[in-house]
Design a protein around this motif. Structure first.
Motif, PDB file in Angstrom:
ATOM      1  N   ALA A  60       0.945  -1.157  -0.100  1.00 53.16           N
ATOM      2  CA  ALA A  60      -0.022   0.117  -0.106  1.00 53.16           C
ATOM      3  C   ALA A  60       0.984   1.343  -0.111  1.00 53.16           C
ATOM      4  O   ALA A  60       0.666   2.093  -0.976  1.00 53.16           O
ATOM      5  N   LYS A  75       1.089   3.994  -2.978  1.00 59.61           N
ATOM      6  CA  LYS A  75       0.724   5.304  -3.174  1.00 59.61           C
ATOM      7  C   LYS A  75       1.721   6.085  -3.527  1.00 59.61           C
ATOM      8  O   LYS A  75       1.565   7.310  -4.205  1.00 59.61           O
ATOM      9  N   GLY A 121      -3.718  -3.212  -6.421  1.00 56.10           N
ATOM     10  CA  GLY A 121      -4.632  -2.760  -5.243  1.00 56.10           C
ATOM     11  C   GLY A 121      -4.434  -1.146  -5.266  1.00 56.10           C
ATOM     12  O   GLY A 121      -5.278  -0.710  -4.132  1.00 56.10           O
ATOM     13  N   GLY A 179      -7.454   3.455  -6.466  1.00 62.11           N
ATOM     14  CA  GLY A 179      -8.533   3.425  -5.812  1.00 62.11           C
ATOM     15  C   GLY A 179      -9.203   4.831  -5.836  1.00 62.11           C
ATOM     16  O   GLY A 179      -8.417   5.832  -5.747  1.00 62.11           O
ATOM     17  N   THR A 180     -10.382   4.996  -5.641  1.00 57.43           N
ATOM     18  CA  THR A 180     -11.169   6.336  -5.461  1.00 57.43           C
ATOM     19  C   THR A 180     -12.486   5.888  -4.265  1.00 57.43           C
ATOM     20  O   THR A 180     -12.409   4.767  -4.121  1.00 57.43           O
ATOM     21  N   GLU A 181     -13.150   7.078  -4.100  1.00 59.29           N
ATOM     22  CA  GLU A 181     -14.100   6.772  -2.908  1.00 59.29           C
ATOM     23  C   GLU A 181     -15.211   5.920  -3.614  1.00 59.29           C
ATOM     24  O   GLU A 181     -15.458   5.149  -2.604  1.00 59.29           O
ATOM     25  N   SER A 182     -15.651   6.052  -4.984  1.00 59.22           N
ATOM     26  CA  SER A 182     -16.630   5.048  -5.209  1.00 59.22           C
ATOM     27  C   SER A 182     -15.924   3.809  -5.627  1.00 59.22           C
ATOM     28  O   SER A 182     -16.932   2.757  -5.775  1.00 59.22           O
ATOM     29  N   GLN A 183     -14.736   3.549  -5.851  1.00 54.55           N
ATOM     30  CA  GLN A 183     -14.322   2.457  -6.156  1.00 54.55           C
ATOM     31  C   GLN A 183     -12.972   2.164  -5.508  1.00 54.55           C
ATOM     32  O   GLN A 183     -11.777   2.443  -6.365  1.00 54.55           O
ATOM     33  N   PRO A 184     -13.002   1.706  -4.323  1.00 50.86           N
ATOM     34  CA  PRO A 184     -11.330   1.700  -3.512  1.00 50.86           C
ATOM     35  C   PRO A 184     -10.670   0.527  -4.477  1.00 50.86           C
ATOM     36  O   PRO A 184     -11.282  -0.327  -4.976  1.00 50.86           O
ATOM     37  N   GLY A 185      -9.272   0.453  -4.251  1.00 49.80           N
ATOM     38  CA  GLY A 185      -8.534  -0.153  -5.000  1.00 49.80           C
ATOM     39  C   GLY A 185      -8.865  -1.608  -4.234  1.00 49.80           C
ATOM     40  O   GLY A 185      -8.941  -1.961  -3.132  1.00 49.80           O
ATOM     41  N   GLU A 186      -8.433  -2.568  -5.310  1.00 52.37           N
ATOM     42  CA  GLU A 186      -8.684  -3.966  -4.711  1.00 52.37           C
ATOM     43  C   GLU A 186      -7.533  -4.930  -5.459  1.00 52.37           C
ATOM     44  O   GLU A 186      -7.231  -4.625  -6.797  1.00 52.37           O
ATOM     45  N   ARG A 243      -7.917  -6.051  -9.606  1.00 54.40           N
ATOM     46  CA  ARG A 243      -8.941  -5.428 -10.314  1.00 54.40           C
ATOM     47  C   ARG A 243      -8.153  -5.241 -11.731  1.00 54.40           C
ATOM     48  O   ARG A 243      -6.983  -4.462 -11.660  1.00 54.40           O
TER      49      ARG A 243
END
Length: 242
Positions: A62, A66, A117, A120-127, A130
Motif C-alpha cells: 500500500a 501510493k 490494489g 482506488g477512488t471513494e466510489s471504487q476503492p483499490g482491490e 482489479r
C-alpha cells in the motif's frame, strides 16, 4: 527564348507553400519530441518505483503504491494531458507513431498499479486483482479512447492490448518472486489472472501483426507461472483452498 518561357511556367508559390509546410512539420516534430521526452522521464520514474514490487510483500504494498501514484502516475497523467492538447491540433495518424510506445507504457503502469490494489477512488476503492477497462484508462488520463468520429488524440485499443501483454510479463516475474517472499497466495492469484487473460485474448480476431505476436508470447508467461504452481503443488505448499 523557349527556355525562358518554360522557366516562367513554374509558379514560385508552389515552393513557398512547400517551404512553409515543411518548416511547420519540423516545428511540430520538435515540439512532440520535447513533450514525449518529458513524458518518458516520468514513465521511467514510475517503472522504477514499480520495480520494487518484486522485493515487497503484498501485505506491505500500500505505501509503495501510493508513492507510485503520487510520484509516478500523476506526472504521467499531466504529461499525457500536455501531449493530447498539442497533438490534437494536427492529424492523429500522421504523428501518432511518435508517442504510441509511450502511451502503451503509461497504460501499462496504470494497469499494473490498479491490479496490485492501487488507483482506488471513494466510489471504487483499490482491490487486488482489479483489471481496468480501456474506458477506465481514458477516465484516469482524461483523454478519449478508441475514437472513430473525429481526428484527435486518443488511446487506441492496440495500445491497451499491448499494455496488457506487458503486465502479464511483469506479473509472471512477480509470481516467482512472491514464492521467495513466502507469499504463495499471490502467486496463485497471478496464475489464475493471466490464464483468464490469455483465454480472453483467444476470443479476439487479431489482425495486427504486432499485437498478435505479443499475445502469442503471453502463453509463455502462462507456462512459466504454471510451472511454479506445479512445483508448489509437488511440495504441498499451495493453500488448502487450492
Amino acid at each position: 527564348m523557349a527556355s525562358d518561357n518554360n522557366s516562367n511556367m513554374i509558379d514560385p508559390a508552389i515552393f513557398e507553400y512547400l517551404k512553409a509546410h515543411g518548416e511547420e512539420e519540423i516545428e511540430v516534430g520538435d515540439k512532440l519530441h520535447q513533450i514525449s521526452a518529458a513524458l518518458n522521464r516520468n514513465i521511467s520514474t514510475c517503472q522504477g518505483l514499480l520495480s520494487r514490487i518484486h522485493s515487497t510483500p503484498s501485505s506491505k504494498l500500500a505505501p509503495l503504491l501510493k508513492q507510485v501514484e503520487e510520484t509516478g502516475i500523476h506526472p504521467e497523467i499531466e504529461g499525457v494531458g500536455e501531449l493530447a492538447q498539442f497533438a490534437s491540433k494536427y492529424p492523429y495518424y500522421k504523428y501518432n507513431n511518435r508517442w504510441a510506445r509511450s502511451i502503451q507504457n503509461v497504460v501499462g503502469t496504470i494497469l499494473l498499479t490498479a491490479w496490485l490494489g492501487g488507483m482506488g477512488t471513494e466510489s471504487q476503492p483499490g482491490e487486488l486483482g482489479r483489471l481496468l477497462t480501456i474506458e477506465d484508462i481514458g477516465g484516469i488520463l482524461k483523454v478519449p479512447v478508441n475514437l472513430k468520429d473525429r481526428d484527435a488524440f486518443h488511446v487506441t485499443i492496440e495500445e491497451y492490448l499491448l499494455a496488457l501483454t506487458d503486465i502479464t510479463e511483469e506479473l509472471s516475474r512477480l509470481a516467482m518472486n512472491s514464492v521467495t517472499m513466502g507469499d504463495v497466495a499471490l502467486t496463485v492469484r497471478i496464475s489464475s489472472f493471466i490464464k483468464d487473460l490469455f483465454a480472453g485474448f483467444q476470443l479476439l480476431n487479431l489482425k495486427n501483426d504486432i499485437v498478435r505476436k505479443r499475445v502469442d508470447a503471453v502463453k509463455y508467461h502462462v507456462k512459466k507461472v504454471e510451472d511454479v504452481i506445479y512445483d508448489l503443488s509437488l511440495r504441498n505448499l499451495l493453500p488448502k483452498t487450492e
